[in-house]
Write a protein that holds these residues in place. Structure first.
Motif, mmCIF file in Angstrom:
data_model
loop_
_atom_site.group_PDB
_atom_site.id
_atom_site.type_symbol
_atom_site.label_atom_id
_atom_site.label_comp_id
_atom_site.label_asym_id
_atom_site.label_seq_id
_atom_site.Cartn_x
_atom_site.Cartn_y
_atom_site.Cartn_z
ATOM 1 N N CYS A 36 3.686 5.856 -26.366
ATOM 2 C CA CYS A 36 4.304 6.590 -27.478
ATOM 3 C C CYS A 36 5.760 6.166 -27.684
ATOM 4 N N ASP A 38 8.128 8.157 -27.955
ATOM 5 C CA ASP A 38 8.980 9.252 -27.480
ATOM 6 C C ASP A 38 10.242 8.753 -26.767
ATOM 7 N N GLY A 61 2.529 8.692 -30.694
ATOM 8 C CA GLY A 61 1.381 9.153 -29.905
ATOM 9 C C GLY A 61 0.858 8.115 -28.919
ATOM 10 N N HIS A 89 1.799 11.163 -23.085
ATOM 11 C CA HIS A 89 2.724 12.006 -22.322
ATOM 12 C C HIS A 89 2.657 13.465 -22.752
ATOM 13 N N CYS A 92 4.041 15.940 -26.550
ATOM 14 C CA CYS A 92 4.104 14.840 -27.526
ATOM 15 C C CYS A 92 4.237 15.361 -28.959
ATOM 16 N N GLY A 93 4.979 14.633 -29.758
ATOM 17 C CA GLY A 93 5.130 14.980 -31.174
ATOM 18 C C GLY A 93 3.801 14.974 -31.920
HETATM 19 ZN ZN LIG Z 1 4.688 11.213 -27.992
#
Ligand SMILES: [Zn+2]
Length: 165
Positions: A36, A38, A61, A89, A92-93
């Protein structure tokens, strides 16, 4: 104001640390990591990777999309990687929205109709890892002898836990 100037300044210091030297183009570990975007996941540090060690492919993602497969095919067939790790993870968004709500929001905010588009959200992070491992396993573009592993990274502890297919 753009943050870009900070990057130029930081990079000046990095150049001194980096020094000059040429590493091989092909990743040393022969591993490609799908993960991801992130900002709390520093993949190289978390997995003990140095420059030149592995391909790190990132999107929202860490999902196995058509373009992710495009990159993996190049990674394997041109750059010699033989192993893939799917690393999602916690927090996550991609767990913060649903497709129908998000496409309705985009229609309202941007005036575009993307109601047929899948933004690949998920609820269960272990399940999303399994799903993406299965997509890779089933893809005719990924040879059967490529090793595929999956894991979840905990953004609060930094610990990576393996997910079985
Ligand atoms: Zn994420």
């Amino acid at each position: 104001m753009s943050y870009f100037k900070n990057f130029l300044n930081a990079n000046n210091a990095y150049v001194d640390l980096h020094g000059t030297g040429h590493l091989p183009l092909k990743p040393k570990t022969k591993v490609a990591i799908v993960t991801c975007m992130d900002s709390r996941l520093h993949v190289a540090q978390a997995l003990g990777l140095a420059l030149g060690d592995a391909h790190i492919l990132r999107n929202a993602g860490g999902r196995v999309t058509e373009d992710m497969i495009r990159s993996l095919v190049i990674s394997e067939q041109q750059m010699g990687t033989r192993e893939i790790v799917v690393l999602h993870h916690t927090d996550c968004g991609a767990q913060t929205f649903k497709n129908d709500e998000f496409t309705a929001y985009l229609n309202k905010e941007l005036g575009v109709d993307v109601s047929d588009k899948d933004f690949l959200p998920f609820t269960d992070v272990e399940e999303s890892v399994r799903e993406d491992m299965a997509i890779l396993r089933q893809s005719p573009l990924i040879p059967d002898d490529v090793i595929i592993s999956g894991a979840v990274y905990d953004v609060d502890t930094g610990r990576m836990t393996q997910v079985n297919p």
